[in-house]
Design an enzyme around this catalytic site. Structure first.
Site, PDB file in Angstrom:
ATOM      1  N   ASP A   1      24.390  -9.674  77.773  1.00  0.00           N
ATOM      2  CA  ASP A   1      24.016  -9.264  76.419  1.00  0.00           C
ATOM      3  C   ASP A   1      22.644  -8.577  76.474  1.00  0.00           C
ATOM      4  O   ASP A   1      21.709  -9.097  77.089  1.00  0.00           O
ATOM      5  CB  ASP A   1      23.966 -10.519  75.532  1.00  0.00           C
ATOM      6  CG  ASP A   1      23.787 -10.204  74.062  1.00  0.00           C
ATOM      7  OD1 ASP A   1      24.172  -9.097  73.633  1.00  0.00           O
ATOM      8  OD2 ASP A   1      23.271 -11.088  73.324  1.00  0.00           O
ATOM      9  N   HIS A   2      22.530  -7.441  75.828  1.00  0.00           N
ATOM     10  CA  HIS A   2      21.263  -6.689  75.763  1.00  0.00           C
ATOM     11  C   HIS A   2      20.660  -6.421  77.141  1.00  0.00           C
ATOM     12  O   HIS A   2      19.465  -6.681  77.365  1.00  0.00           O
ATOM     13  CB  HIS A   2      20.236  -7.409  74.883  1.00  0.00           C
ATOM     14  CG  HIS A   2      20.602  -7.397  73.426  1.00  0.00           C
ATOM     15  ND1 HIS A   2      20.551  -6.265  72.658  1.00  0.00           N
ATOM     16  CD2 HIS A   2      21.053  -8.392  72.619  1.00  0.00           C
ATOM     17  CE1 HIS A   2      20.955  -6.548  71.433  1.00  0.00           C
ATOM     18  NE2 HIS A   2      21.270  -7.835  71.379  1.00  0.00           N
TER      19      HIS A   2
ATOM     20  N   ASP B   1      21.624  -1.836  76.692  1.00  0.00           N
ATOM     21  CA  ASP B   1      20.996  -1.590  75.397  1.00  0.00           C
ATOM     22  C   ASP B   1      19.864  -0.575  75.524  1.00  0.00           C
ATOM     23  O   ASP B   1      18.728  -0.924  75.836  1.00  0.00           O
ATOM     24  CB  ASP B   1      20.467  -2.908  74.818  1.00  0.00           C
ATOM     25  CG  ASP B   1      19.833  -2.714  73.444  1.00  0.00           C
ATOM     26  OD1 ASP B   1      19.765  -1.557  72.967  1.00  0.00           O
ATOM     27  OD2 ASP B   1      19.391  -3.705  72.843  1.00  0.00           O
TER      28      ASP B   1
ATOM     29  N   GLU C   1      24.658   0.447  72.589  1.00  0.00           N
ATOM     30  CA  GLU C   1      24.186   0.405  71.195  1.00  0.00           C
ATOM     31  C   GLU C   1      23.566   1.722  70.782  1.00  0.00           C
ATOM     32  O   GLU C   1      22.853   2.369  71.546  1.00  0.00           O
ATOM     33  CB  GLU C   1      23.153  -0.725  71.045  1.00  0.00           C
ATOM     34  CG  GLU C   1      22.603  -0.844  69.624  1.00  0.00           C
ATOM     35  CD  GLU C   1      21.719  -2.077  69.437  1.00  0.00           C
ATOM     36  OE1 GLU C   1      21.925  -3.086  70.161  1.00  0.00           O
ATOM     37  OE2 GLU C   1      20.835  -2.032  68.578  1.00  0.00           O
TER      38      GLU C   1
ATOM     39  N   HIS D   1      19.084  -9.884  64.167  1.00  0.00           N
ATOM     40  CA  HIS D   1      19.100 -11.111  64.960  1.00  0.00           C
ATOM     41  C   HIS D   1      18.200 -12.155  64.299  1.00  0.00           C
ATOM     42  O   HIS D   1      17.286 -11.809  63.576  1.00  0.00           O
ATOM     43  CB  HIS D   1      18.561 -10.844  66.370  1.00  0.00           C
ATOM     44  CG  HIS D   1      19.392  -9.875  67.158  1.00  0.00           C
ATOM     45  ND1 HIS D   1      19.070  -8.552  67.285  1.00  0.00           N
ATOM     46  CD2 HIS D   1      20.542 -10.044  67.852  1.00  0.00           C
ATOM     47  CE1 HIS D   1      19.980  -7.947  68.033  1.00  0.00           C
ATOM     48  NE2 HIS D   1      20.888  -8.828  68.387  1.00  0.00           N
TER      49      HIS D   1
ATOM     50  N   GLY E   1      23.834 -10.202  65.451  1.00  0.00           N
ATOM     51  CA  GLY E   1      23.203 -10.882  64.319  1.00  0.00           C
ATOM     52  C   GLY E   1      24.213 -11.563  63.423  1.00  0.00           C
ATOM     53  O   GLY E   1      24.139 -11.476  62.198  1.00  0.00           O
ATOM     54  N   GLY E   2      25.178 -12.263  64.029  1.00  0.00           N
ATOM     55  CA  GLY E   2      26.238 -12.908  63.240  1.00  0.00           C
ATOM     56  C   GLY E   2      25.782 -14.160  62.492  1.00  0.00           C
ATOM     57  O   GLY E   2      26.421 -14.563  61.516  1.00  0.00           O
TER      58      GLY E   2
ATOM     59  N   ASN F   1      28.578 -11.245  67.750  1.00  0.00           N
ATOM     60  CA  ASN F   1      27.578 -12.001  68.504  1.00  0.00           C
ATOM     61  C   ASN F   1      26.952 -13.056  67.603  1.00  0.00           C
ATOM     62  O   ASN F   1      26.509 -12.753  66.481  1.00  0.00           O
ATOM     63  CB  ASN F   1      26.474 -11.053  69.005  1.00  0.00           C
ATOM     64  CG  ASN F   1      26.931 -10.210  70.169  1.00  0.00           C
ATOM     65  OD1 ASN F   1      28.114 -10.101  70.446  1.00  0.00           O
ATOM     66  ND2 ASN F   1      25.987  -9.601  70.848  1.00  0.00           N
TER      67      ASN F   1
HETATM   68  P1  13P Z   1      22.201 -14.233  65.896  1.00  0.00           P
HETATM   69  O1  13P Z   1      20.735 -14.319  66.249  1.00  0.00           O
HETATM   70  O2  13P Z   1      22.380 -13.810  64.477  1.00  0.00           O
HETATM   71  O3  13P Z   1      22.930 -15.487  66.173  1.00  0.00           O
HETATM   72  O4  13P Z   1      22.845 -13.067  66.770  1.00  0.00           O
HETATM   73  C1  13P Z   1      22.950 -13.203  68.147  1.00  0.00           C
HETATM   74  C2  13P Z   1      23.125 -11.876  68.776  1.00  0.00           C
HETATM   75  O5  13P Z   1      23.395 -10.886  68.133  1.00  0.00           O
HETATM   76  C3  13P Z   1      22.968 -11.807  70.249  1.00  0.00           C
HETATM   77  O6  13P Z   1      23.081 -10.508  70.729  1.00  0.00           O
END
Ligand code: 13P
Length: 282
Positions: free
Chosen positions: A82-83, A104, A134, A182, A211-212, A232
């Protein structure tokens, strides 16, 4: 069983759902994610974000653990970077066996983001892995609101630029900015749902929501309906696990042992991941 990001997104697409992509920051976190997925029989993305989480556990230590447990899972699992912030980090993940990588370059000028993402696609292809990238810019700090001040909207993903970016790079999934950030939201997020639909239609690839945490179930469903296929989610699982430890300590008399705190966190995280995956597939 381990599958590529492309395969897991195809599964999500075929049933009109989104796959939960959860960040692991400890051994118990890895277990909580995989046990949750197995308990309700859902595919999952097990991911690690070195840029944010190396301080909690080194990538080179948690990566092999993620692979070891994911290989033994009874459900499809993509082990994902991730990222990813550099091509060498992408290569590190691929060498460990990761089947998905996010490069990213969203903070870079467009041409540089394209060039680096193309290089990530080329190297990932040699490993049979898939690439998420992204375009646009999401807030990264808890102090930064996606909707605040009207400035952030100017950094939402532009559908035409997204289409050009996907065509030029050949990526498998696109992380987009449409109102999420996030971390913890300071004010209720307002999502630009029509933008998701337009991006999905113009790019032809699955849209990834970062940013879920803090998004309502109703908004999750609207996003999925309009083309989001990977969500995510991490911050709220970590927050609820922290709350659970505080309650445990508050209620317990006598000695407090570290191993009981790990178990409390594991159980809390597993419950959060189960609840979240149910929403993503409902
Ligand atoms: P949250 O910080 O909203 O849980 O999102 C996590 C995220 O997007 C990791 O890439």
């Amino acid at each position: 069983m381990i599958v590529s990001l492309r395969t897991i997104l195809r599964i999500a697409e075929s049933i009109g759902s989104a796959v939960g992509a959860f960040n692991a920051t400890s051994f118990d976190g890895v277990r909580a994610i995989l046990d949750a997925a197995e308990e309700i029989n859902k595919p999952a993305v097990l991911q690690f974000a070195p840029a944010a989480h190396e301080v909690y556990i080194p990538f080179k230590k948690i990566g092999p653990v993620m692979m070891f447990l994911a290989e033994r899972a009874s459900v499809p699992v993509c082990v994902h970077l991730d990222h990813g912030s550099s091509l060498s980090e992408v290569k590190t993940a691929l060498d460990m066996g990761f089947t998905g990588v996010m490069y990213d370059g969203s903070g870079l000028p467009y041409e540089r983001n394209v060039a680096d993402t193309m290089a990530a696609v080329e190297v990932a292809g040699k490993y049979g892995a898939s690439v998420e990238a992204e375009i646009g810019c999401m807030g990264r700090e808890e102090s930064e609101s996606a909707n605040g001040g009207g400035t952030c909207e100017s950094r939402y993903t532009d559908p035409d630029t997204a289409a050009r970016f996907v065509k030029e790079t050949g990526i498998d999934a696109l992380a987009c900015s449409f109102g999420t950030v996030h971390g913890i939201y300071l004010s209720e997020p307002v999502l630009d749902i029509p933008r998701i639909k337009e991006i999905r239609e113009k790019t032809g690839v699955p849209v990834v929501m970062h940013g879920g945490s803090g998004i309502s179930d109703e908004d999750f469903r609207k996003c999925i309906k309009n083309g989001v296929r990977k969500i995510n989610f991490y911050t709220y699982a970590a927050k609820y696990a922290g709350d659970a430890v505080c309650s445990y300590i508050g209620e317990k008399s006598g000695n407090i042992f570290g191993h009981d705190l790990f178990v409390t966190m594991y159980e809390s995280m597993k419950k959060t991941f189960i609840d979240t995956m149910k929403v993503f597939s409902s």
